[in-house]
Design a protein around this motif. Structure first.
Motif, mmCIF file in Angstrom:
data_model
loop_
_atom_site.group_PDB
_atom_site.id
_atom_site.type_symbol
_atom_site.label_atom_id
_atom_site.label_comp_id
_atom_site.label_asym_id
_atom_site.label_seq_id
_atom_site.Cartn_x
_atom_site.Cartn_y
_atom_site.Cartn_z
ATOM 1 N N GLU A 174 0.850 -1.187 0.000
ATOM 2 C CA GLU A 174 0.000 0.000 0.000
ATOM 3 C C GLU A 174 0.885 1.236 0.000
ATOM 4 O O GLU A 174 1.855 1.319 0.761
ATOM 5 N N ASN A 183 0.255 5.527 -0.281
ATOM 6 C CA ASN A 183 -0.646 6.678 -0.428
ATOM 7 C C ASN A 183 -2.082 6.256 -0.728
ATOM 8 O O ASN A 183 -2.754 6.832 -1.581
ATOM 9 N N GLY A 184 -2.533 5.216 -0.028
ATOM 10 C CA GLY A 184 -3.905 4.756 -0.171
ATOM 11 C C GLY A 184 -4.167 3.925 -1.405
ATOM 12 O O GLY A 184 -5.323 3.590 -1.687
ATOM 13 N N GLU A 185 -3.131 3.577 -2.133
ATOM 14 C CA GLU A 185 -3.286 2.799 -3.370
ATOM 15 C C GLU A 185 -2.528 1.487 -3.261
ATOM 16 O O GLU A 185 -1.420 1.438 -2.709
ATOM 17 N N THR A 186 -3.115 0.414 -3.763
ATOM 18 C CA THR A 186 -2.439 -0.890 -3.792
ATOM 19 C C THR A 186 -1.582 -0.979 -5.049
ATOM 20 O O THR A 186 -2.084 -0.786 -6.159
ATOM 21 N N ILE A 187 -0.311 -1.246 -4.849
ATOM 22 C CA ILE A 187 0.628 -1.337 -5.962
ATOM 23 C C ILE A 187 1.167 -2.761 -6.036
ATOM 24 O O ILE A 187 1.465 -3.385 -5.018
ATOM 25 N N ILE A 220 1.847 6.779 -11.096
ATOM 26 C CA ILE A 220 2.107 7.697 -9.991
ATOM 27 C C ILE A 220 3.585 8.081 -9.958
ATOM 28 O O ILE A 220 4.444 7.321 -10.393
#
Length: 205
Positions: A111, A113-117, A194
């Motif tokens: 995770e 910045n609130g995003e799943t990578i 991103i």
């Protein structure tokens, strides 16, 4: 200080240390910054002085520093290893049009910045330590702020099903300094929209 307050102080120090590790990935933020700075200095000295440096002699003479983003502990993340269903040898395109063989080994999920990578980890064909991995990635800073061909991080598995990625250690491939070198191009799974404003920036002659 009596034993009761000494014990409370020790417990408090342990809790504080645990919180620091949780949020920064290190028990001592100052030591963490010093370690990253030392690695950057080692990288600079290799490029400047080492016989195996990709820089030509005139470039070595002109090089007085490397350009990096500020060290930011939030870019050190813990990820979960997800095995590729069927590990196999693949040919990765190189910057000169040739191909190099790597094992398509695992994905790492984390995770940020609130995003799943989710990124693909490769392993060199001749790697003897099966805990070592190679991560080639590009992101929203590529071309403008960082090398357009992507950047690399060398990783080492540090848990049974987890691995730590520190983007502060992202470095440029040799071909960023000298086009005579061939470098692996990041696989499509590792092209991020991103921006990752951590690690090494563009090299400018």
């Amino acid at each position: 200080m009596n034993k009761k307050y000494l014990l409370l102080a020790l417990v408090g120090a342990v809790v504080l240390g645990s919180l620091m590790y949780t949020f920064t990935g290190t028990t001592d933020p100052e030591l963490y910054i010093e370690n990253i700075a030392a690695e950057r200095e080692r990288q600079f000295k290799f490029l400047k002085f080492n016989i195996d440096s990709p820089l030509e002699e005139e470039q070595k003479k002109a090089l007085d520093s490397l350009d990096f983003f500020p060290i930011d502990p939030s870019f050190k993340v813990r990820g979960r290893l997800v095995p590729v269903p069927r590990k196999r040898m693949v040919e990765i395109p190189m910057s000169d049009g040739t191909l190099e063989r790597y094992i398509r080994h695992s994905f790492v999920e984390f995770e940020f910045n609130g995003e799943t990578i989710k990124l693909l980890l490769l392993q060199a064909e001749d790697e003897v330590d099966l805990r070592n991995f190679f991560l080639a990635f590009a992101d929203g800073t590529s071309t403008e702020e960082t090398y357009g061909g992507g950047r690399y991080i060398n990783l080492r598995q540090d848990g049974s099903s987890s691995i730590t990625i520190d983007f502060n250690l992202a470095y440029n491939p040799y071909c960023a300094y000298n086009p005579d070198f061939a470098c692996p191009i990041p696989p499509r799974e590792n092209i991020l929209d991103i921006p990752i404003r951590a690690g090494e920036k563009n090299y400018e002659k």
